[in-house]
Design an enzyme around this catalytic site. Structure first.
Site, short mmCIF file in Angstrom:
data_model
loop_
_atom_site.label_atom_id
_atom_site.label_comp_id
_atom_site.label_asym_id
_atom_site.label_seq_id
_atom_site.Cartn_x
_atom_site.Cartn_y
_atom_site.Cartn_z
N SER A 17 -24.22 -27.26 -30.91
CA SER A 17 -24.57 -27.45 -29.51
C SER A 17 -25.80 -28.35 -29.41
O SER A 17 -25.81 -29.45 -29.95
CB SER A 17 -24.78 -26.08 -28.85
OG SER A 17 -24.92 -26.19 -27.46
N ARG A 20 -28.99 -17.55 -16.58
CA ARG A 20 -28.29 -17.13 -17.80
C ARG A 20 -26.83 -16.79 -17.51
O ARG A 20 -25.94 -17.11 -18.31
CB ARG A 20 -28.99 -15.93 -18.42
CG ARG A 20 -28.33 -15.40 -19.68
CD ARG A 20 -28.25 -16.45 -20.76
NE ARG A 20 -27.80 -15.90 -22.03
CZ ARG A 20 -27.57 -16.62 -23.10
NH1 ARG A 20 -27.73 -17.93 -23.07
NH2 ARG A 20 -27.17 -16.05 -24.22
N ASP A 79 -13.41 -25.02 -26.45
CA ASP A 79 -14.76 -25.32 -25.97
C ASP A 79 -14.64 -26.31 -24.81
O ASP A 79 -14.29 -27.47 -25.00
CB ASP A 79 -15.59 -25.91 -27.10
CG ASP A 79 -17.04 -26.18 -26.71
OD1 ASP A 79 -17.39 -26.00 -25.52
OD2 ASP A 79 -17.82 -26.59 -27.59
N HIS A 133 -17.20 -22.31 -26.38
CA HIS A 133 -18.35 -22.98 -26.98
C HIS A 133 -19.07 -22.11 -28.00
O HIS A 133 -19.55 -22.59 -29.02
CB HIS A 133 -19.32 -23.42 -25.88
CG HIS A 133 -20.47 -24.22 -26.35
ND1 HIS A 133 -20.33 -25.43 -27.00
CD2 HIS A 133 -21.81 -23.99 -26.29
CE1 HIS A 133 -21.52 -25.92 -27.30
NE2 HIS A 133 -22.43 -25.06 -26.89
N ASP A 134 -19.16 -20.82 -27.72
CA ASP A 134 -19.88 -19.91 -28.61
C ASP A 134 -19.20 -19.72 -29.96
O ASP A 134 -19.76 -19.03 -30.83
CB ASP A 134 -20.06 -18.54 -27.94
CG ASP A 134 -21.39 -18.44 -27.21
OD1 ASP A 134 -22.18 -19.39 -27.27
OD2 ASP A 134 -21.63 -17.40 -26.56
#
Length: 381
Positions: free
Chosen positions: A151, A221, A321, A354-355
């Site tokens: 990232s 967040r 992602d 994405h994680d």
């Protein structure tokens, strides 16, 4: 597979001022680092791991006083792991502007004796790389066997190969992008707006008021966290399941309290993040993300921007992602191939969005392990 075990950070002090891309100067600053493994006699087995938005220098291991403090990439870095600390000397650096010990908005400004707060200058990926280079100098490392990150960390790895081409043998860039899309900048702007509009923000000088803009940081967040997950992953984890303490699983409350499991999850993630992260740091790091665009100085031509690179590259992306989609990684691959660079590319079919770059996926880890095996053979690690 065993963890690296108990680790301890160290604080490095730098008296030489650092001129930032904005023209501002940071003087007499500190960076917190952690190291794992041993630097060989030739100093050829060093690997720099660059962190993403909310991470830090604490890449692997645990702290003696907190057995729950596992490093953010502990499944990747350690003895016998894909980045094997029995063979490589690994460095994690907490970037300038962060809230985990390196000089940032929470630090005291020497000119006032009060926290910098909103006076802390905007920093960029390039500023971080210059600061990291000074860490390498302090360790006597002329050239990294690899610079690696996922990232935002991947952006730093790519920037290293551009800014210090003779100091990077391999660049490992995972789940990243050559620049943020308009959509990604928009997500960051909405997150920043949540913080800036929190009454407890006080223009960024909330430390003096004894408060934190937790409401804004919490929403920021929650917004970010949605973008880190895939739609399929969220459907599997939560679906439309209702959250009911009374066991009535099929009835709505007809209110604006938490109704769905996914709402509960996002609120939990937001609350947890707001307890440990700093709002000014969030603003700084998201702006650094926005500004990263190495092709900007070349009229948007990424091939021209990468023309002077010397490293070999591993570029990896994940199929689900959508924050930094595989197509963005392929832009980097194409530009490198246009420059006749040595590039390995993998798009990993993983459901976690994405994680996924943080998770223990066998295909992903086997890819990284095999690539480091090649590097180890090159440097005699």
């Amino acid at each position: 597979m065993e963890s690296i075990g108990i680790v301890a950070p160290q604080t490095m002090h730098f008296a030489e001022p650092l001129r930032l891309q904005s023209g501002s100067v940071i003087g007499n600053y500190q960076l917190v680092v952690e190291t794992y493994g041993e630097l060989n006699a030739a100093r050829s087995n060093a690997v720099l791991v660059c962190h993403a938005l909310n991470a830090s220098h604490h890449v692997a291991g645990i702290y003696a006083d907190d057995p729950r403090s596992t490093g953010w990439w502990d499944n990747m870095v350690g003895p016998g792991k894909p980045l094997d600390t029995n063979r490589f000397f690994v460095i994690g650096v907490n970037n300038l502007g962060s809230c985990f010990g390196s000089t940032g908005p929470m630090s005291d400004d020497p000119s006032t004796g009060q926290p910098y707060g909103a006076r802390f200058p905007v920093v960029t990926v390039e500023d971080w790389v210059h600061a990291q280079a000074r860490v390498a100098d302090a360790f006597g490392i002329d050239r990294f066997a690899a610079v690696m990150g996922g990232s935002l960390g991947g952006m730093q790895a790519l920037a290293w190969s551009l800014m210090y081409p003779d100091r990077v043998a391999h660049c490992i860039d995972i789940a990243s992008t050559p620049k943020l899309s308009a959509q990604n900048i928009a997500f960051n702007e909405v997150a920043r707006s949540a913080i800036l509009s929190d009454p407890d923000f006080h223009g960024g000088n909330y430390y003096a008021h004894g408060v934190k803009p937790k409401r804004g940081l919490r929403v920021a967040r929650m917004i970010g966290h949605i973008t880190y997950l895939s739609d399929d992953d969220m459907a599997e984890k939560f679906g439309r399941a209702l959250r009911r303490a009374d066991g009535a699983l099929d009835a709505y409350n007809f209110s604006f309290d938490v109704e769905f499991e996914v709402e509960s999850y996002l609120r939990y993630q937001g609350d947890k993040f707001a307890d440990y992260f700093d709002a000014n740091t969030y603003l700084l790091i998201t702006r650094a993300l926005d500004y990263f665009d190495p092709a900007k100085a070349f009229d948007g031509n990424l091939t021209a921007a990468l023309a002077h690179t010397q490293a070999k590259y591993l570029i990896a992306s994940f199929s689900t992602d959508w924050r930094f989609a595989p197509a963005r990684s392929r832009e980097i691959v194409k530009a490198l191939l246009d420059n006749k660079r040595t590039v390995s590319y993998a798009e990993i079919d993983a459901p976690h969005g994405h994680d996924a770059f943080l998770l223990d996926d066998a295909r992903y880890h086997n890819l990284i392990r095999a690539y480091y095996e090649r590097i180890a053979n090159e440097v005699g690690a």
